[in-house]
Design a protein around this motif. Structure first.
Motif, PDB file in Angstrom:
ATOM      1  N   ARG A 298       2.939  13.723 -12.531  1.00  0.00           N
ATOM      2  CA  ARG A 298       2.355  14.700 -11.601  1.00  0.00           C
ATOM      3  C   ARG A 298       2.024  15.993 -12.351  1.00  0.00           C
ATOM      4  O   ARG A 298       2.791  16.415 -13.230  1.00  0.00           O
ATOM      5  N   LEU A 299       0.905  16.594 -11.968  1.00  0.00           N
ATOM      6  CA  LEU A 299       0.488  17.891 -12.538  1.00  0.00           C
ATOM      7  C   LEU A 299       0.319  18.881 -11.403  1.00  0.00           C
ATOM      8  O   LEU A 299      -0.207  18.525 -10.346  1.00  0.00           O
ATOM      9  N   ASP A 300       0.731  20.106 -11.616  1.00  0.00           N
ATOM     10  CA  ASP A 300       0.632  21.095 -10.541  1.00  0.00           C
ATOM     11  C   ASP A 300       0.469  22.488 -11.156  1.00  0.00           C
ATOM     12  O   ASP A 300       1.359  22.980 -11.855  1.00  0.00           O
ATOM     13  N   ARG A 301      -0.713  23.093 -10.887  1.00  0.00           N
ATOM     14  CA  ARG A 301      -0.946  24.435 -11.437  1.00  0.00           C
ATOM     15  C   ARG A 301      -1.966  25.142 -10.546  1.00  0.00           C
ATOM     16  O   ARG A 301      -3.068  24.620 -10.311  1.00  0.00           O
ATOM     17  N   GLY A 302      -1.573  26.314 -10.078  1.00  0.00           N
ATOM     18  CA  GLY A 302      -2.482  27.121  -9.272  1.00  0.00           C
ATOM     19  C   GLY A 302      -3.513  27.811 -10.144  1.00  0.00           C
ATOM     20  O   GLY A 302      -3.344  27.913 -11.372  1.00  0.00           O
ATOM     21  N   GLU A 303      -4.566  28.307  -9.512  1.00  0.00           N
ATOM     22  CA  GLU A 303      -5.661  28.934 -10.279  1.00  0.00           C
ATOM     23  C   GLU A 303      -5.197  30.128 -11.086  1.00  0.00           C
ATOM     24  O   GLU A 303      -5.663  30.378 -12.196  1.00  0.00           O
ATOM     25  N   GLU A 304      -4.268  30.877 -10.522  1.00  0.00           N
ATOM     26  CA  GLU A 304      -3.823  32.103 -11.190  1.00  0.00           C
ATOM     27  C   GLU A 304      -2.592  31.896 -12.065  1.00  0.00           C
ATOM     28  O   GLU A 304      -2.159  32.813 -12.755  1.00  0.00           O
ATOM     29  N   ASP A 305      -2.024  30.692 -12.009  1.00  0.00           N
ATOM     30  CA  ASP A 305      -0.757  30.467 -12.725  1.00  0.00           C
ATOM     31  C   ASP A 305      -0.967  30.430 -14.236  1.00  0.00           C
ATOM     32  O   ASP A 305      -1.915  29.808 -14.723  1.00  0.00           O
ATOM     33  N   GLU A 306      -0.047  31.059 -14.943  1.00  0.00           N
ATOM     34  CA  GLU A 306      -0.108  31.013 -16.402  1.00  0.00           C
ATOM     35  C   GLU A 306       0.507  29.719 -16.930  1.00  0.00           C
ATOM     36  O   GLU A 306       0.110  29.202 -17.973  1.00  0.00           O
ATOM     37  N   VAL A 307       1.507  29.249 -16.212  1.00  0.00           N
ATOM     38  CA  VAL A 307       2.145  27.995 -16.655  1.00  0.00           C
ATOM     39  C   VAL A 307       1.838  26.902 -15.640  1.00  0.00           C
ATOM     40  O   VAL A 307       1.542  27.177 -14.471  1.00  0.00           O
ATOM     41  N   GLY A 308       1.921  25.671 -16.121  1.00  0.00           N
ATOM     42  CA  GLY A 308       1.722  24.527 -15.239  1.00  0.00           C
ATOM     43  C   GLY A 308       3.026  23.762 -15.075  1.00  0.00           C
ATOM     44  O   GLY A 308       3.845  23.712 -16.006  1.00  0.00           O
ATOM     45  N   ARG A 309       3.209  23.217 -13.885  1.00  0.00           N
ATOM     46  CA  ARG A 309       4.416  22.420 -13.643  1.00  0.00           C
ATOM     47  C   ARG A 309       4.045  20.934 -13.737  1.00  0.00           C
ATOM     48  O   ARG A 309       3.065  20.480 -13.142  1.00  0.00           O
ATOM     49  N   VAL A 310       4.846  20.230 -14.481  1.00  0.00           N
ATOM     50  CA  VAL A 310       4.573  18.810 -14.746  1.00  0.00           C
ATOM     51  C   VAL A 310       5.817  17.993 -14.404  1.00  0.00           C
ATOM     52  O   VAL A 310       6.942  18.441 -14.648  1.00  0.00           O
ATOM     53  N   THR A 311       5.587  16.834 -13.804  1.00  0.00           N
ATOM     54  CA  THR A 311       6.697  15.887 -13.617  1.00  0.00           C
ATOM     55  C   THR A 311       6.512  14.753 -14.594  1.00  0.00           C
ATOM     56  O   THR A 311       5.479  14.079 -14.613  1.00  0.00           O
ATOM     57  N   LEU A 312       7.512  14.596 -15.416  1.00  0.00           N
ATOM     58  CA  LEU A 312       7.490  13.547 -16.428  1.00  0.00           C
ATOM     59  C   LEU A 312       8.392  12.413 -15.957  1.00  0.00           C
ATOM     60  O   LEU A 312       9.475  12.656 -15.421  1.00  0.00           O
ATOM     61  N   ARG A 313       7.943  11.192 -16.121  1.00  0.00           N
ATOM     62  CA  ARG A 313       8.771  10.026 -15.816  1.00  0.00           C
ATOM     63  C   ARG A 313       9.330   9.538 -17.146  1.00  0.00           C
ATOM     64  O   ARG A 313       8.563   9.106 -18.032  1.00  0.00           O
ATOM     65  N   ALA A 314      10.633   9.622 -17.300  1.00  0.00           N
ATOM     66  CA  ALA A 314      11.226   9.293 -18.592  1.00  0.00           C
ATOM     67  C   ALA A 314      12.566   8.591 -18.376  1.00  0.00           C
ATOM     68  O   ALA A 314      13.146   8.655 -17.296  1.00  0.00           O
TER      69      ALA A 314
END
Lengths: 382, 160
Positions: A298-314
Motif C-alpha cells: 500500500r502507498l499513501d501520500r497526500g499532495e502536501e506531504d513531505e513523506v509517504g507512508r508505505v505498507t510493506l508485506r514482509a
C-alpha cells in the motif's frame, strides 16, 4: 550423538519428503493431500501426508520400515537422521575440574545459562537490543521452550541443544514469493545464528589484550551480543568447577548455513571482561537495526506531504505481516516503482513491536529494489 | 464338538487372506494393534489394502447375502476416503467343528469354510451409534482374483 538423545516426535511429513528428496528419491505418485509415493532405484515408499487421516499412524510406521530397509538401518536411525537433517544443534561443552560428574550447583548454573543464552539470542533475532530486561515476547518464549536438550555426554560435560527448523508455508498464496526468498531464514535458524555470531563476537571483544571500545561493544548488539548473553556466559565461567565453555554448532543439512560459525570457546580468564561488556550494554540501551525484505502492499501520500507512508508485506517470525514505514521523497518513488512493476524491496531500520499495534519500521535507510526477486514469474521479468 | 473361541477364529481367519494375497503375488502384514480398525494389510509393493477380519461359525444368510453387524467406529475408520489404504471388511465363515477346520491328506488341503469381502472404502455415513448391519454378497468370495481387483481399485485412486 546416540539415537535416544534426539527427540523425534516432532518429525513431520514435510521433514521426511525434504530429506528423502535430498537422498535422491523422486516422487512418482500422489494421492491427493493424503499421501505421496516416492521411488529410488528399486525401492518405493509411501509417505503419508495427512496427519488427520484414520490410517496415518499405520502408514507412518510402514514408511519408516520401508525407508530403513532401503537404507540398511532401523526406524530409530531413520528418525534420527531426519531430525538431524532438519535441526540445528549447539553443544555446550563445559571443561575444567570435571570428570563424568560436576557439582550439582554448577550443573544447574550451566543448564540455566544455556537456557538464558538461547532466550537472549532469540530475543536478539526478533529485535537486537543491548539489554532486554524482563521483556520476553511470545516468539522468544516459544522458541526457548521449543528447543530440546539432549542427553549429556561423557568426558567434559556437554549439553546438546537441538533446534528443529520448521518447513515454512504461507497462509496466503499472495505471500508465497516471500517464502521462496533464499535469503530468508526461519526464526529458529536466525536465533541459533545469533547465538553463534553473538558468542563469536563476544570472544573477539574479550579475549585480546586490548580492552574493547564502547563503539565496538554497541556495534556487537547487531550480531547478537546482549547484556543477558554476557551474564549467562559469565555465570557459567564463574562456577567453581567450570574453567572454559566451548560451544560447537552443527547446522541442519536441509538448510546449509555456510557463513555460520562452527565453534567458539570462551575462557574463564575472560569472565570479568565479559561481565564488563554486559554492564556497558545494560547501562547504554541500544536497539540494533534490521533489514527486511518484502513487497509494497500500500502507498499513501497526500499532495502536501513531505513523506509517504508505505505498507510493506514482509516475513517476520516466519509469518507474512504488514509493516508500516515512512519514506522520504526519493525512497517513496522507489516504493512506487516497486509497486507498479511488482518488484521486491529491502529496507534497513529499526523495527518497533508495540503490543496491540501494527509493526512499525523507523529510521529507514538503504531502501532499494531487490534485483533478483519479482512478484511475477521469471519469464515476465524482461 | 467345539466351535472355537473368538481369538482362535480370528487367528484361523488369517489363512484365507494369506492364501489369496500370496496367490496374487502380494505381501501381507498382520497388524497386532488393531486400534485403527485394521487387522491385516496386503501390499502390492505400490499400493495397500487394509482388512478388518471378522469370523463367525454361525452365519446369518438372507437372499444370498451374509449379514454382519459391524461396530460403527470401525466402519467409519475403514469407509473414510481420507485413508491411504483401501478399507475392506473380510468376513470369514468357519466351520462349527474346530477339529474339521483344517484337514489335509496327500491329495489336498481343506479349510472350513469360506471367506468373503466387502469394500467399505467410500461407503456412506450412518446415523447409527453402535453397529451397522452390512450385507455381504455370497458371490464376493475372497479369491486371488478378488484380491487383485481390490488392489486395482486402490491403484486407481493415485495419480502420477
Amino acid at each position: 550423538m546416540t539415537t535416544q538423545t534426539l527427540n523425534t516426535q516432532s518429525v513431520v511429513p514435510e521433514d521426511v519428503t525434504k530429506w528423502i528428496r535430498g537422498l535422491g528419491w523422486t516422487r512418482d505418485g500422489v494421492l491427493g493431500n493424503i499421501a505421496q509415493s516416492w521411488r529410488r532405484e528399486d525401492s518405493r515408499v509411501v509417505v503419508p501426508t495427512l496427519t488427520s487421516s484414520p490410517d496415518f499412524t499405520l502408514r507412518w510406521s510402514e514408511m519408516l520400515t520401508s525407508i530403513s530397509r532401503a537404507l540398511g538401518t532401523d526406524a530409530a536411525g531413520v528418525l534420527l537422521a531426519i531430525a538431524k537433517a532438519g535441526s540445528d544443534i549447539a553443544e555446550f561443552r563445559a571443561s575444567g575440574q570435571i570428570d563424568d560428574t560436576l557439582p550439582l550447583g554448577d550443573a544447574s548454573t550451566l543448564v540455566d545459562s544455556v537456557r538464558r543464552a538461547i532466550q537472549a539470542s532469540a530475543n536478539s533475532a526478533l529485535q537486537p537490543r543491548s539489554y532486554f530486561g524482563h521483556s520476553v515476547p511470545d516468539a522468544t518464549r516459544l522458541h526457548a521452550n521449543g528447543v530440546r536438550m539432549a542427553q549429556t555426554r561423557h568426558g567434559s560435560y556437554i549439553v546438546p541443544v537441538i533446534s528443529r527448523l520448521p518447513v515454512l508455508k504461507p497462509d496466503d498464496v499472495e505471500d508465497a514469493l516471500l517464502f521462496e526468498d533464499v535469503e530468508y531464514q526461519p526464526f529458529a535458524r536466525r536465533a541459533m545464528l545469533r547465538l553463534a555470531e553473538g558468542l563469536s563476537t563476544l570472544h573477539e571483544l574479550t579475549h585480546s589484550a586490548a580492552e574493547p571500545s564502547r563503539s565496538s561493544i554497541t556495534e556487537a548488539v547487531g550480531v547478537g551480543v546482549s547484556s543477558e548473553l554476557c551474564e549467562a556466559v559469565a555465570n557459567t565461567l564463574d562456577t567453581t568447577s567450570i574453567a572454559d565453555l566451548g560451544v560447537a554448532f552443527s547446522w541442519a543439512d536441509r538448510l546449509p548455513a555456510r557463513q555460520g560459525p562452527t565453534a567458539v570457546t570462551l575462557s574463564g580468564e575472560a569472565s570479568e571482561a565479559i561481565r564488563q561488556v554486559g554492564e556497558v550494554l545494560k547501562g547504554a540501551p541500544v536497539v540494533g537495526r534490521q533489514t527486511i525484505v518484502g513487497y509494497v502492499k500500500r502507498l499513501d501520500r497526500g499532495e502536501e506531504d513531505e513523506v509517504g507512508r508505505v505498507t510493506l508485506r514482509a516475513l517476520d517470525n516466519d509469518k507474512a505481516r504488514n509493516i508500516s514505514l515512512e519514506l522520504n521523497d526519493a525512497d517513496y518513488h522507489v516504493a512506487g516503482e516497486a509497486n507498479t512493476d511488482r518488484r521486491i524491496v529491502s529496507a534497513t531500520g529499526v523495527l518497533h513491536r508495540e503490543p496491540g499495534r501494527a509493526l512499525r519500521f523507523s529510521e529507514v535507510s538503504d531502501f532499494r529494489l531487490v534485483e533478483q526477486l519479482s512478484l511475477d514469474p521469471p519469464n515476465r521479468l524482461t | 464338538m467345539a466351535d472355537g473361541s473368538a481369538k482362535q477364529k480370528e487367528r484361523f481367519s488369517r489363512a484365507w487372506l494369506i492364501a489369496a494375497a500370496a496367490a496374487a503375488d502380494f505381501t501381507y502384514e498382520i497388524v497386532t494393534d488393531d486400534e485403527r480398525g485394521v487387522d491385516m494389510t496386503v501390499n502390492s509393493g505400490l499400493h495397500v489394502v487394509d482388512f478388518q477380519l471378522k469370523a463367525t461359525s454361525k452365519p446369518e444368510v438372507h437372499d444370498g447375502l451374509l449379514m454382519h453387524d459391524l461396530d460403527v467406529r470401525t466402519y467409519d475408520l475403514l469407509r473414510s476416503t481420507l485413508r491411504s489404504g483401501y478399507g475392506v471388511l473380510a468376513l470369514i465363515v468357519v466351520g462349527d467343528d474346530v477339529d474339521a477346520w483344517h484337514l489335509m491328506d496327500a491329495h489336498g488341503t481343506h479349510l472350513a469354510r469360506s471367506a468373503y469381502y466387502l469394500p467399505l472404502f467410500g461407503m456412506p455415513a450412518t446415523s447409527n451409534t453402535s453397529t451397522i448391519r452390512l450385507k455381504v454378497p455370497l458371490t464376493n468370495l475372497l479369491t486371488s482374483t478378488a484380491m487383485r481387483m481390490l488392489m486395482d481399485a486402490q491403484a486407481a485412486r493415485w495419480t502420477s
